[in-house]
Enzyme design. Structure first.
Site, PDB file in Angstrom:
ATOM      1  N   ILE A 199       0.827  -1.205   0.000  1.00 43.64           N
ATOM      2  CA  ILE A 199       0.000   0.000   0.000  1.00 43.64           C
ATOM      3  C   ILE A 199       0.861   1.254   0.000  1.00 43.64           C
ATOM      4  O   ILE A 199       0.658   2.160  -0.816  1.00 43.64           O
ATOM      5  CB  ILE A 199      -0.938   0.013   1.240  1.00 43.64           C
ATOM      6  CG1 ILE A 199      -1.828  -1.239   1.236  1.00 43.64           C
ATOM      7  CG2 ILE A 199      -1.764   1.294   1.291  1.00 43.64           C
ATOM      8  CD1 ILE A 199      -2.652  -1.432  -0.018  1.00 43.64           C
ATOM      9  N   THR A 232      -5.085  -1.005   7.983  1.00 44.82           N
ATOM     10  CA  THR A 232      -6.342  -1.530   8.516  1.00 44.82           C
ATOM     11  C   THR A 232      -6.161  -1.815  10.007  1.00 44.82           C
ATOM     12  O   THR A 232      -5.257  -2.562  10.382  1.00 44.82           O
ATOM     13  CB  THR A 232      -6.699  -2.833   7.781  1.00 44.82           C
ATOM     14  OG1 THR A 232      -6.731  -2.543   6.380  1.00 44.82           O
ATOM     15  CG2 THR A 232      -8.046  -3.365   8.234  1.00 44.82           C
ATOM     16  N   LYS A 265     -13.820  -0.138   7.201  1.00 49.30           N
ATOM     17  CA  LYS A 265     -12.802  -0.950   6.532  1.00 49.30           C
ATOM     18  C   LYS A 265     -12.887  -2.411   6.976  1.00 49.30           C
ATOM     19  O   LYS A 265     -12.849  -3.340   6.159  1.00 49.30           O
ATOM     20  CB  LYS A 265     -11.415  -0.370   6.817  1.00 49.30           C
ATOM     21  CG  LYS A 265     -10.279  -1.244   6.430  1.00 49.30           C
ATOM     22  CD  LYS A 265     -10.205  -1.448   4.917  1.00 49.30           C
ATOM     23  CE  LYS A 265      -9.452  -2.693   4.588  1.00 49.30           C
ATOM     24  NZ  LYS A 265      -8.613  -2.609   3.434  1.00 49.30           N
ATOM     25  N   ARG A 287     -17.206  -9.719   2.850  1.00 50.11           N
ATOM     26  CA  ARG A 287     -16.749 -10.663   1.823  1.00 50.11           C
ATOM     27  C   ARG A 287     -16.430 -12.031   2.436  1.00 50.11           C
ATOM     28  O   ARG A 287     -16.786 -13.065   1.891  1.00 50.11           O
ATOM     29  CB  ARG A 287     -15.512 -10.066   1.143  1.00 50.11           C
ATOM     30  CG  ARG A 287     -15.248 -10.601  -0.234  1.00 50.11           C
ATOM     31  CD  ARG A 287     -14.479  -9.585  -1.047  1.00 50.11           C
ATOM     32  NE  ARG A 287     -13.815 -10.209  -2.188  1.00 50.11           N
ATOM     33  CZ  ARG A 287     -14.419 -10.472  -3.341  1.00 50.11           C
ATOM     34  NH1 ARG A 287     -15.687 -10.196  -3.493  1.00 50.11           N
ATOM     35  NH2 ARG A 287     -13.754 -11.036  -4.331  1.00 50.11           N
ATOM     36  N   HIS A 318     -31.063 -14.123  -9.724  1.00 45.30           N
ATOM     37  CA  HIS A 318     -32.011 -13.328  -8.948  1.00 45.30           C
ATOM     38  C   HIS A 318     -31.429 -11.924  -8.765  1.00 45.30           C
ATOM     39  O   HIS A 318     -30.238 -11.792  -8.475  1.00 45.30           O
ATOM     40  CB  HIS A 318     -32.211 -14.013  -7.587  1.00 45.30           C
ATOM     41  CG  HIS A 318     -33.261 -13.382  -6.730  1.00 45.30           C
ATOM     42  ND1 HIS A 318     -33.112 -12.129  -6.172  1.00 45.30           N
ATOM     43  CD2 HIS A 318     -34.477 -13.827  -6.330  1.00 45.30           C
ATOM     44  CE1 HIS A 318     -34.187 -11.831  -5.475  1.00 45.30           C
ATOM     45  NE2 HIS A 318     -35.038 -12.856  -5.557  1.00 45.30           N
ATOM     46  N   ARG A 354     -31.443  -9.826  -6.419  1.00 48.65           N
ATOM     47  CA  ARG A 354     -30.895  -9.418  -5.123  1.00 48.65           C
ATOM     48  C   ARG A 354     -30.029 -10.500  -4.474  1.00 48.65           C
ATOM     49  O   ARG A 354     -29.811 -10.491  -3.280  1.00 48.65           O
ATOM     50  CB  ARG A 354     -32.043  -9.022  -4.180  1.00 48.65           C
ATOM     51  CG  ARG A 354     -32.621  -7.633  -4.484  1.00 48.65           C
ATOM     52  CD  ARG A 354     -33.807  -7.279  -3.629  1.00 48.65           C
ATOM     53  NE  ARG A 354     -34.917  -8.176  -3.842  1.00 48.65           N
ATOM     54  CZ  ARG A 354     -35.750  -8.129  -4.880  1.00 48.65           C
ATOM     55  NH1 ARG A 354     -35.577  -7.187  -5.802  1.00 48.65           N
ATOM     56  NH2 ARG A 354     -36.725  -8.996  -5.030  1.00 48.65           N
ATOM     57  N   GLY A 397      -7.495 -16.648   1.724  1.00 49.52           N
ATOM     58  CA  GLY A 397      -6.146 -16.239   2.096  1.00 49.52           C
ATOM     59  C   GLY A 397      -5.952 -14.742   1.978  1.00 49.52           C
ATOM     60  O   GLY A 397      -6.909 -13.984   1.847  1.00 49.52           O
ATOM     61  N   CYS A 457      -5.845  -9.759   4.331  1.00 50.49           N
ATOM     62  CA  CYS A 457      -6.988  -8.894   4.656  1.00 50.49           C
ATOM     63  C   CYS A 457      -8.191  -9.696   5.139  1.00 50.49           C
ATOM     64  O   CYS A 457      -8.555  -9.650   6.297  1.00 50.49           O
ATOM     65  CB  CYS A 457      -7.377  -8.083   3.430  1.00 50.49           C
ATOM     66  SG  CYS A 457      -5.971  -7.279   2.665  1.00 50.49           S
ATOM     67  N   TYR A 515      -2.444 -16.994  -2.742  1.00 49.32           N
ATOM     68  CA  TYR A 515      -3.749 -16.892  -2.079  1.00 49.32           C
ATOM     69  C   TYR A 515      -4.873 -16.577  -3.058  1.00 49.32           C
ATOM     70  O   TYR A 515      -6.040 -16.762  -2.752  1.00 49.32           O
ATOM     71  CB  TYR A 515      -3.701 -15.915  -0.900  1.00 49.32           C
ATOM     72  CG  TYR A 515      -3.966 -14.465  -1.193  1.00 49.32           C
ATOM     73  CD1 TYR A 515      -5.264 -13.956  -1.200  1.00 49.32           C
ATOM     74  CD2 TYR A 515      -2.928 -13.572  -1.421  1.00 49.32           C
ATOM     75  CE1 TYR A 515      -5.517 -12.609  -1.453  1.00 49.32           C
ATOM     76  CE2 TYR A 515      -3.161 -12.241  -1.662  1.00 49.32           C
ATOM     77  CZ  TYR A 515      -4.453 -11.766  -1.677  1.00 49.32           C
ATOM     78  OH  TYR A 515      -4.692 -10.440  -1.922  1.00 49.32           O
ATOM     79  N   LYS A 516      -4.498 -16.113  -4.257  1.00 49.68           N
ATOM     80  CA  LYS A 516      -5.496 -15.946  -5.311  1.00 49.68           C
ATOM     81  C   LYS A 516      -4.790 -15.920  -6.671  1.00 49.68           C
ATOM     82  O   LYS A 516      -3.566 -15.898  -6.724  1.00 49.68           O
ATOM     83  CB  LYS A 516      -6.381 -14.734  -5.070  1.00 49.68           C
ATOM     84  CG  LYS A 516      -5.699 -13.397  -5.126  1.00 49.68           C
ATOM     85  CD  LYS A 516      -6.764 -12.324  -4.909  1.00 49.68           C
ATOM     86  CE  LYS A 516      -6.240 -10.955  -5.209  1.00 49.68           C
ATOM     87  NZ  LYS A 516      -7.282  -9.940  -5.114  1.00 49.68           N
TER      88      LYS A 516
HETATM   89  N1  SAJ Z   1     -12.245 -15.757  -2.374  1.00 54.88           N
HETATM   90  C1  SAJ Z   1     -13.101 -16.842  -2.405  1.00 54.88           C
HETATM   91  N2  SAJ Z   1     -14.325 -16.688  -2.979  1.00 54.88           N
HETATM   92  C2  SAJ Z   1     -14.723 -15.495  -3.517  1.00 54.88           C
HETATM   93  C3  SAJ Z   1     -13.850 -14.403  -3.491  1.00 54.88           C
HETATM   94  C4  SAJ Z   1     -12.609 -14.551  -2.902  1.00 54.88           C
HETATM   95  O1  SAJ Z   1     -12.785 -17.932  -1.922  1.00 54.88           O
HETATM   96  O2  SAJ Z   1     -15.861 -15.442  -4.020  1.00 54.88           O
HETATM   97  C5  SAJ Z   1     -10.939 -15.874  -1.722  1.00 54.88           C
HETATM   98  C6  SAJ Z   1      -9.755 -15.693  -2.670  1.00 54.88           C
HETATM   99  O3  SAJ Z   1      -9.435 -16.916  -3.294  1.00 54.88           O
HETATM  100  C7  SAJ Z   1      -8.685 -15.215  -1.721  1.00 54.88           C
HETATM  101  C8  SAJ Z   1      -9.457 -14.426  -0.657  1.00 54.88           C
HETATM  102  O4  SAJ Z   1     -10.799 -14.802  -0.817  1.00 54.88           O
HETATM  103  O5  SAJ Z   1      -8.035 -16.305  -1.093  1.00 54.88           O
HETATM  104  C9  SAJ Z   1      -9.332 -12.929  -0.716  1.00 54.88           C
HETATM  105  O6  SAJ Z   1      -9.367 -12.466  -2.036  1.00 54.88           O
HETATM  106  P1  SAJ Z   1     -10.141 -11.153  -2.511  1.00 54.88           P
HETATM  107  O7  SAJ Z   1      -9.872 -10.988  -3.947  1.00 54.88           O
HETATM  108  O8  SAJ Z   1     -11.553 -11.214  -2.094  1.00 54.88           O
HETATM  109  O9  SAJ Z   1      -9.547  -9.960  -1.655  1.00 54.88           O
HETATM  110  P2  SAJ Z   1      -8.081  -9.414  -1.251  1.00 54.88           P
HETATM  111  O10 SAJ Z   1      -7.744  -9.995   0.090  1.00 54.88           O
HETATM  112  O11 SAJ Z   1      -7.075  -9.590  -2.325  1.00 54.88           O
HETATM  113  O12 SAJ Z   1      -8.400  -7.853  -1.113  1.00 54.88           O
HETATM  114  C10 SAJ Z   1      -9.409  -7.426  -0.204  1.00 54.88           C
HETATM  115  C11 SAJ Z   1     -10.351  -6.449  -0.930  1.00 54.88           C
HETATM  116  N3  SAJ Z   1     -11.540  -6.234  -0.126  1.00 54.88           N
HETATM  117  C12 SAJ Z   1     -12.791  -6.370  -0.640  1.00 54.88           C
HETATM  118  O13 SAJ Z   1     -13.009  -6.696  -1.775  1.00 54.88           O
HETATM  119  C13 SAJ Z   1     -13.920  -6.052   0.285  1.00 54.88           C
HETATM  120  C14 SAJ Z   1      -9.636  -5.144  -1.206  1.00 54.88           C
HETATM  121  O14 SAJ Z   1     -10.537  -4.179  -1.735  1.00 54.88           O
HETATM  122  C15 SAJ Z   1      -9.013  -4.597   0.087  1.00 54.88           C
HETATM  123  O15 SAJ Z   1      -8.319  -3.386  -0.128  1.00 54.88           O
HETATM  124  C16 SAJ Z   1      -8.030  -5.622   0.604  1.00 54.88           C
HETATM  125  O16 SAJ Z   1      -8.781  -6.811   0.903  1.00 54.88           O
HETATM  126  C17 SAJ Z   1      -7.353  -5.086   1.841  1.00 54.88           C
HETATM  127  O17 SAJ Z   1      -6.189  -4.685   1.732  1.00 54.88           O
HETATM  128  O18 SAJ Z   1      -7.995  -4.993   2.898  1.00 54.88           O
END
Ligand code: SAJ
Length: 420
Positions: free
Chosen positions: A13, A119, A204, A211, A242, A244, A255, A258, A314-315
């Protein structure tokens, strides 16, 4: 107005934020305790992977607007962007924020602004930072302005989202919030919403918790569908028609630094109240165990089990393995005596890593698609099939072409569907 900005913490960041301000004409001192980061940066180089960040940093350093140092310098604005990790006991470790705040006190002058981007648990600005900043002798809110403006950028899209995302600024008073808003307006094209510091801290945390809880719901659904003998991915696809409903994606766990961390900051302070939040965290943490259980069930009595893991980050399409659930899966397999091969072209060093895909698949009993890196979609599965001992593929992301793979002869298994 061009300002002198001192940014503490040159990670995922702090560094992009420093480069962004610098390329918009501000004078930046980037500070990090890691002298390697500082040395590299002063030569225009970075040690993290993020699209286009290298080019932007190089431009910023070449222009003379970005210099790095291991200690702070006098400035108009101080931005703290240090890690807030979690302890073994699931408590926020605020040591870096505390140290960063203490480190800037000797450099503070009348009219300065201090911004916390990290955060942090609710109360960090008011209860941890302000008592330290008071040591400067400056009148808080009148001579020294303080706010929390949490970063919200998605790794992999940081430079885009820094500019386009809406931003929250939580000031210790209105004047602080307004000054910080005006500063971020330098490059932020999204809306900037003003509030108080504690509300911004909670916003935050709650964004990432939202999520995490939704992913937990998807993961629970995937196990329920395995129990019912139906396909969770098809259920999700159709439910999401749907207007909503927006069910998230199941997977082998959650992972990153965050989602897997921030909900605990709420639980820590609200143990009796944050029940869904805590349970969701545990649900997601349990997913590597669930995946391991399915691998065990599929491979049954094979004597010396060889498993090839595709992806350990982690992604997808990033090199970050922090809190990766796949590392936990690897550990579970290790304890159970599996021979493990990990193939991940994004990652330089990780346990059991094999650089060549075909070597990683040779004599394997199962390929586990753990991370959906784009390049895994169209691997040479014909060649892989010929090399494998038992021809099993376990797709944890619903990412591969099931029909193509079964046509080749693979046994295709899918997380969230026990009949496959
Ligand atoms: N994941 C799932 N299923 C999903 C979405 C994600 O299993 O439907 C998993 C991913 O594989 C991964 C983890 O969740 O392991 C997190 O991935 P992510 O893409 O959801 O988020 P981060 O951790 O890379 O980034 C998040 C973001 N927050 C949100 O979308 C609310 C980002 O905007 C933040 O700035 C960041 O955290 C942070 O620094 O806090």
């Amino acid at each position: 107005m061009k300002q002198k900005i001192c940014i503490i913490g040159l990670g995922y960041i702090g560094l992009p934020t420093a480069a962004m301000f610098a390329t918009h004409g501000h004078k930046i001192t980037g500070v990090d305790v890691n002298s390697r980061i500082v040395d590299e940066l002063n030569q225009g180089r970075i040690i993290i992977e993020e699209p286009y960040l290298d080019i932007m940093v190089q431009a910023a350093v070449t222009s003379g607007n970005l210099v790095a140092d291991t200690k702070p310098a006098e400035a108009d604005v101080f931005i703290i962007a240090v890690p807030t990790p979690i302890t073994e006991e699931k408590k926020a470790d605020m040591a870096y924020v505390k140290a960063a705040t203490e480190s800037i006190v000797p450099y503070l002058n009348k009219g300065n602004i201090v911004i916390l981007e990290s955060t942090s648990p609710v109360g960090t600005v008011n209860n941890l930072m302000l008592p330290i900043l008071e040591r400067s002798g400056l009148k808080i809110g009148e001579e020294l302005f303080v706010a929390h403006s949490p970063e919200r950028v998605l790794p992999g899209r940081i430079l885009i989202e820094l500019v386009e995302n809406n931003r929250i600024v939580g000031g210790i008073n209105t004047k602080s919030a307004e000054l910080v808003r005006d500063l971020y307006k330098t490059f932020v094209k999204g809306e900037i919403y003003l509030t108080d510091a504690a509300t911004a801290e909670m916003c935050k945390l709650m964004e990432n918790t939202f999520r995490d809880v939704n992913i937990a719901l998807a993961n629970e659904l995937s196990k329920i569908c395995e129990n019912e003998g139906i396909n969770a991915w098809e259920v999700i696809r159709l439910c999401n028609k749907h207007p909503r409903v927006n069910i998230h994606q199941p997977g082998p766990g959650v992972g990153g630094h965050c989602l897997a961390v921030d909900p605990w900051f709420i639980v820590e302070r609200n143990k009796e109240l944050a029940k869904i939040i805590e349970f969701s965290r545990k649900t997601n943490d349990e997913m590597p165990h669930h995946v391991f259980g399915r691998i065990e069930a599929i491979l049954g009595n094979i004597k010396k089990k060889v498993v090839t893991i595709l992806g350990v980050t982690y992604k997808p399409d990033i090199d970050d393995t922090r809190e990766s659930p796949i590392l936990e899966l690897v550990e579970l397999l290790e304890h159970a005596g599996y021979e493990i091969r990990v193939y991940d072209p994004f990652v330089n060093e990780t346990k059991y890593k094999i650089d060549n895909l075909m070597d990683a698949c040779s004599d394997s009993d199962m390929i586990v698609l753990a991370v959906n890196h784009s390049q895994f979609k169209d691997l040479d599965f014909n060649a892989i099939y010929r090399l494998m001992n038992n021809k099993n593929i376990f797709d944890c992301r619903n990412y591969l072409h099931k029909d193509k793979l079964t046509e080749i002869g693979f046994n295709y298994y899918l997380l969230g569907n026990s009949s496959q």
